[in-house]
Design a protein around this motif. Structure first.
Motif, mmCIF file in Angstrom:
data_model
loop_
_atom_site.group_PDB
_atom_site.id
_atom_site.type_symbol
_atom_site.label_atom_id
_atom_site.label_comp_id
_atom_site.label_asym_id
_atom_site.label_seq_id
_atom_site.Cartn_x
_atom_site.Cartn_y
_atom_site.Cartn_z
ATOM 1 N N GLN A 49 0.816 -1.210 0.000
ATOM 2 C CA GLN A 49 0.000 0.000 0.000
ATOM 3 C C GLN A 49 0.853 1.265 0.000
ATOM 4 O OE1 GLN A 49 -2.433 0.580 3.526
ATOM 5 N NE2 GLN A 49 -4.069 1.415 2.257
ATOM 6 N N ASN A 50 1.923 1.272 0.782
ATOM 7 C CA ASN A 50 2.673 2.511 0.988
ATOM 8 C C ASN A 50 3.797 2.768 -0.009
ATOM 9 O OD1 ASN A 50 1.641 3.951 3.512
ATOM 10 N ND2 ASN A 50 1.695 1.804 4.131
ATOM 11 N N LEU A 51 4.461 1.734 -0.495
ATOM 12 C CA LEU A 51 5.554 1.995 -1.421
ATOM 13 C C LEU A 51 5.098 2.635 -2.732
ATOM 14 C CD1 LEU A 51 7.204 0.504 0.737
ATOM 15 C CD2 LEU A 51 8.575 -0.340 -1.136
ATOM 16 N N PRO A 52 4.032 2.157 -3.369
ATOM 17 C CA PRO A 52 3.571 2.850 -4.580
ATOM 18 C C PRO A 52 3.153 4.300 -4.301
ATOM 19 C CG PRO A 52 2.652 0.644 -4.502
ATOM 20 C CD PRO A 52 3.295 0.897 -3.161
ATOM 21 N N ALA A 53 2.558 4.541 -3.140
ATOM 22 C CA ALA A 53 2.175 5.912 -2.780
ATOM 23 C C ALA A 53 3.413 6.772 -2.581
ATOM 24 C CB ALA A 53 1.305 5.900 -1.523
ATOM 25 N N TYR A 59 10.589 9.700 -3.481
ATOM 26 C CA TYR A 59 11.476 9.303 -2.386
ATOM 27 C C TYR A 59 11.820 7.818 -2.405
ATOM 28 C CZ TYR A 59 11.209 13.954 -0.512
ATOM 29 O OH TYR A 59 11.319 15.311 -0.373
ATOM 30 N N VAL A 60 11.029 7.009 -3.069
ATOM 31 C CA VAL A 60 11.360 5.611 -3.333
ATOM 32 C C VAL A 60 10.992 5.323 -4.775
ATOM 33 C CG1 VAL A 60 10.987 4.850 -0.939
ATOM 34 C CG2 VAL A 60 9.134 4.634 -2.598
ATOM 35 N N GLU A 61 11.594 4.276 -5.316
ATOM 36 C CA GLU A 61 11.246 3.870 -6.681
ATOM 37 C C GLU A 61 11.403 2.364 -6.814
ATOM 38 O OE1 GLU A 61 14.021 6.085 -9.070
ATOM 39 O OE2 GLU A 61 15.583 4.575 -8.873
ATOM 40 N N GLN A 62 10.638 1.831 -7.746
ATOM 41 C CA GLN A 62 10.733 0.408 -8.033
ATOM 42 C C GLN A 62 11.866 0.206 -9.033
ATOM 43 O OE1 GLN A 62 6.997 -1.240 -9.177
ATOM 44 N NE2 GLN A 62 7.658 -3.332 -8.817
ATOM 45 N N VAL A 63 12.692 -0.784 -8.782
ATOM 46 C CA VAL A 63 13.787 -1.102 -9.699
ATOM 47 C C VAL A 63 13.158 -1.616 -10.995
ATOM 48 C CG1 VAL A 63 15.851 -2.516 -10.073
ATOM 49 C CG2 VAL A 63 15.320 -1.652 -7.765
ATOM 50 N N ALA A 64 13.534 -1.016 -12.104
ATOM 51 C CA ALA A 64 12.932 -1.340 -13.403
ATOM 52 C C ALA A 64 12.973 -2.837 -13.684
ATOM 53 C CB ALA A 64 13.648 -0.585 -14.514
#
Length: 112
Positions: A49-53, A59-64
């Motif tokens: 819930q929180n990481l995509p927000a 401030y955070v990103e998903q590794v491609a």
């Protein structure tokens, strides 16, 4: 008795700070959601819930191409700015120190 006031940090803010500390050091490969949940002692649902927000803030990103997460560009920009400013301040102090230093050939004269 201490006159210092203590503050209680709200749990969601504390967990977000824990997340940032956990992700530090994993800038290349990031961490999997399960590793994050375990590392900051939250349920997997908190991570999903929180990481995509948080990603919307930069401030955070998903590794491609993966399901792993790392600190984002905004966070890194802050760190670079702090490092640059600290280096500038150190250079200013070094310059000031050099101005006030006694030349080596004069040290003996002043120490008598």
């Amino acid at each position: 008795m201490s006159s210092e006031k203590t503050y209680s940090l709200a749990a969601p803010i504390r967990k977000t700070c824990d997340l940032f500390r956990l992700l530090a050091g994993h800038e290349v490969l990031g961490l999997a959601p399960g590793e994050i949940a375990k590392g900051i002692d939250v349920p997997p649902s908190w991570v999903s819930q929180n990481l995509p927000a948080l990603a919307t803030t930069g401030y955070v990103e998903q590794v491609a191409g993966t399901n792993r997460w790392r600190l984002g560009v905004q966070f890194v920009r802050i760190a670079v700015t702090v490092g640059t400013n600290l280096n500038r301040a150190k250079q200013q102090l070094d310059d000031l120190s050099a101005r006030y230093s006694v030349p080596t050939d004069q040290v003996e004269r002043y120490s008598r």
